[in-house]
Scaffold this active site. Structure first.
Site, mmCIF file in Angstrom:
data_model
loop_
_atom_site.group_PDB
_atom_site.id
_atom_site.type_symbol
_atom_site.label_atom_id
_atom_site.label_comp_id
_atom_site.label_asym_id
_atom_site.label_seq_id
_atom_site.Cartn_x
_atom_site.Cartn_y
_atom_site.Cartn_z
ATOM 1 N N TYR A 70 -11.244 -4.031 2.674
ATOM 2 C CA TYR A 70 -10.336 -3.594 3.733
ATOM 3 C C TYR A 70 -11.183 -3.402 4.986
ATOM 4 O O TYR A 70 -12.050 -2.537 5.014
ATOM 5 C CB TYR A 70 -9.690 -2.269 3.316
ATOM 6 C CG TYR A 70 -8.577 -1.775 4.226
ATOM 7 C CD1 TYR A 70 -8.775 -1.585 5.595
ATOM 8 C CD2 TYR A 70 -7.316 -1.479 3.709
ATOM 9 C CE1 TYR A 70 -7.768 -1.136 6.416
ATOM 10 C CE2 TYR A 70 -6.288 -1.006 4.529
ATOM 11 C CZ TYR A 70 -6.525 -0.844 5.873
ATOM 12 O OH TYR A 70 -5.515 -0.381 6.686
ATOM 13 N N ASP B 50 -6.143 9.987 9.207
ATOM 14 C CA ASP B 50 -4.894 9.375 9.673
ATOM 15 C C ASP B 50 -4.443 9.961 10.996
ATOM 16 O O ASP B 50 -4.690 11.129 11.300
ATOM 17 C CB ASP B 50 -3.790 9.591 8.629
ATOM 18 C CG ASP B 50 -3.943 8.646 7.457
ATOM 19 O OD1 ASP B 50 -3.859 7.425 7.682
ATOM 20 O OD2 ASP B 50 -4.166 9.116 6.330
ATOM 21 N N GLU C 232 0.871 -1.168 0.000
ATOM 22 C CA GLU C 232 0.000 0.000 0.000
ATOM 23 C C GLU C 232 0.902 1.209 0.000
ATOM 24 O O GLU C 232 1.723 1.382 0.907
ATOM 25 C CB GLU C 232 -0.842 0.029 1.282
ATOM 26 C CG GLU C 232 -2.250 -0.438 1.114
ATOM 27 C CD GLU C 232 -3.023 -0.271 2.413
ATOM 28 O OE1 GLU C 232 -2.850 0.759 3.083
ATOM 29 O OE2 GLU C 232 -3.765 -1.194 2.746
#
Lengths: 275, 404
Positions: free
Chosen positions: A175, A60, A49
């Site tokens: 995911y 994040d 990734e």
């Protein structure tokens, strides 16, 4: 078969979970980042990734945020991220690369042009974290036409009503975001992961990778019992940060240290189903 | 867009789009929450008891309706159009921000949330949020850029007095956009008990619509008050615009009155041709940030650039999506005013009307000083006097080279 399909088929044949390593493209600079990238497959990384740096990575945590800011300060751009993929593909045509990031740089690049250029560079999948199913059609359709999978995210907040919406149009793999939160935060328990992945598998035959909060080889091994892929990001990115001296100069063993750490994580993930 | 729209007030569509703008660009973890906020909001707006409580709080806690005031000396000095002020600075906490803070906290309580988060730049929205959180006894955390904490100390202390935790944000550029990133990070981590009170008409759907609806009380009151004062609608509405909450609040109830001109004034900082401004419509391009598609200050790689304005409340590199749509539909005009023009208008208002306006509002005032003299005496202008300027006296003193 796509690189992703080939890879997951091979892992399934060996009854192994794959190890997915995340790094931010251009962190801390283009050349160092490319060395790390090129070194990943030989350490046991099954899927890469590659983070596309963005000024405002609101999903994040601090580690990946700082990595993005370092990369941007070093002159990184989406165009250079694609250059990096192209450079990687010069001597590796097997390891799938999934680009991960935010929509605005892709939008600014031009969606159609991005889909074409990314495909030509050797990109296999995209994870655009701020593009939920309701908004992803304008990227998903051209990306799929260019042979790129758009990976959807399932999360602890994906209930029975939401999950079908997430999976409709999904390709490549699913995911699973292990915890409600940002990258590099708290970790999920084994019980949580077991029940979440069981739940997702009732709705899809796609492989399921799990990420968020996985920092050690031991945690990777536990996740590998249930998932088809185990993602580690912030912990690797933090190793890169540790390789930067107080004066900003890179320590000579930065690349080796990062790759050695990656190897222990890959071994952890690969050993998960042996015990 | 060739097809002329019939109504300017029907948006957004069911996915939160105003034309191409708006939407819900958030991480999947937040999607069920955002959908739930929308559902709860729609239910609340159909519930008479919710609306009654909102009305009553607006009356006795906020102090509504705010007066519509004829600015007689300012009108005389400018020698043209007749200028009225909609006195939002007289609201509790001194600005229009309380209008959407009250509405959102009532919704948060209705949804059973026990913890409130907010982002703030100048601190006005943070103070409004801390105020309503105290009023309803909910825990409150306000995210504020470390740079802004340094330049807005009085508001930081006000929030603390009101019982809120002010959390400094040091990521990115340590200003409003980073505070919003941090609030989103907190929200995604505390999905079960936390309600995010957004401070402007931006963010994922339903926020731009919801904040607009709560702010539209400004325009509804203005309409009735102007009918009473002059027996007709105003000719021109003027408001400053950063994210755009006070401007949309004044404009929205007038959007289908085609003869009413609406002008929004952006912050040009040192000038829109420099790299130090906050004029997202005049100097920005389409993009996606903080949950919505809108115009942004960004480079060619789609990286967000720093905004600059002397007024911390306009210092944001984006704008609400409905404004972009109104701009592209040519229903609202977007102009810009520099730091120094705003400073001049700030002093002019103090001296002619005995009102210290917020530096944000001073941008709209500056445009009036240019426009009013060119218009006939019967032309009616309404300025949204969105906030009072007590919070800005240190900034102004600094800019004027005075020690206080």
């Amino acid at each position: 078969m796509s690189r992703l399909e080939t890879k997951f088929a091979a892992l399934r044949a060996e009854n192994k979970a794959g190890f997915v390593a995340f790094i931010t493209a251009g962190d801390p600079d283009y050349d160092t980042s490319l060395k790390v990238l090129k070194g990943l497959p030989s350490q046991g990384v099954d899927i890469i990734e590659l983070g596309m740096p963005f000024t405002d990575p609101s999903a994040d945590g601090p580690a990946i945020d700082r990595a993005a800011q370092r990369a941007l300060a070093g002159g990184m751009s989406l165009k250079k991220t694609l250059d990096m993929v192209r450079a990687f593909r010069e001597d590796n045509n097997e390891t799938p690369i999934v680009l991960m990031g935010y929509f605005n740089p892709v939008f600014a690049y031009g969606i159609e042009r991005f889909a074409t250029d990314a495909s030509n560079a050797g990109v296999d999948g995209l994870i655009i974290v701020d593009l939920p199913p309701e908004e992803d059609e304008e990227l998903r359709i051209p990306a799929n036409e260019a042979g790129i999978d758009v990976i959807r995210l399932a999360t602890p907040t994906s209930d029975n009503k939401r999950l079908p919406k997430v999976l409709e149009g999904a390709s490549g793999f699913v995911y699973y975001v292990a915890v409600a939160g940002v990258t590099g935060g708290k970790s999920a328990t084994e019980g949580d992961i077991e029940s979440a992945i069981t739940h997702i598998r009732q709705h899809t035959n796609l492989p399921v990778a799990v990420g968020f909060g996985i920092k050690t080889p031991e945690q990777a091994a536990v996740m590998a019992k249930y998932a088809d892929g185990v993602v580690v990001g912030s912990a690797i990115v933090s190793m890169i940060e540790d390789g930067i001296g107080d004066n900003g100069a890179l320590k000579t063993d930065l690349v080796d240290d990062v790759l050695n750490f990656v190897k222990t994580l890959a071994n952890g993930a690969h050993s998960g189903r042996n015990g | 867009m060739n097809n002329q729209v019939n109504s300017f007030t029907q948006g957004p569509d069911e996915k939160g789009h105003f034309g191409k703008y708006g939407g819900r660009y958030v991480s999947e973890t937040l999607m069920p929450l955002v959908l739930n906020v929308e559902k709860s909001y729609k239910e609340a707006m159909q519930d008479p008891s919710f609306l009654e409580e909102l009305d009553e709080l607006n009356r006795v806690y906020v102090g509504r309706p705010s007066p519509l005031y004829f600015a007689e000396r300012l009108t005389e000095k400018l020698g043209g159009a007749k200028v009225y002020f909609k006195r939002e600075e007289l609201n509790h906490t001194g600005a229009h921000k309380i209008n959407h803070a009250i509405g959102q906290i009532l919704l948060a309580r209705r949804m059973g949330k026990t913890r409130i988060i907010a982002e703030t730049g100048a601190g006005q929205h943070g103070v409004a949020t801390a105020t309503v959180a105290a009023r309803f006894g909910l825990k409150c955390t306000v995210f504020m850029g470390a740079t802004d904490i340094e330049r807005q100390k009085p508001n930081v202390f006000r929030m603390k007095l009101l019982g809120a935790e002010v959390r400094p944000v040091t990521s990115g550029s340590s200003t409003l956009k980073d505070a919003m990133n941090e609030a989103l990070r907190d929200w995604v981590t505390n999905v079960h008990d936390t309600f995010y009170i957004i401070g402007t008409v931006a963010g994922p759907h339903p926020y731009p619509m919801m904040v607009r609806d709560f702010q539209s009380i400004i325009g509804r009151e203005t309409k009735a008050q102007m009918m009473e004062a002059e027996g007709r609608l105003p000719d021109t509405l003027i408001a400053c615009v950063g994210g755009g909450s006070n401007a949309i609040g004044l404009f929205h109830p007038f959007l289908n009155d085609k003869d009413v001109r609406a002008i929004a004034v952006e912050a040009a900082g040192h000038g829109v041709n420099t790299d130090k401004h906050a004029a997202s419509i005049t100097g920005g391009t389409p993009g996606v940030l903080h949950g919505n598609r809108t115009y942004l200050l960004q480079n060619e790689d789609g990286q967000i650039q720093e905004a600059h304005s002397i007024s911390a409340g306009l210092d944001y590199p984006g704008i609400g999506p409905e404004h972009v749509w109104l701009h592209e539909q040519k229903r609202v005009e977007y102009v810009s005013v520099t730091d120094s023009e705003a400073l001049e208008a700030f002093q002019f208002c103090c001296q002619t009307e005995g009102i210290i306006p917020a530096l944000e509002t001073s941008h709209a005032l500056a445009h009036i000083t240019k426009l009013a003299p060119t218009l006939p005496k019967e032309h009616l202008i309404v300025l949204n006097l969105s906030g009072r300027g007590d919070k800005d006296i240190f900034t102004v003193a600094d800019a004027l080279g005075e020690e206080i």
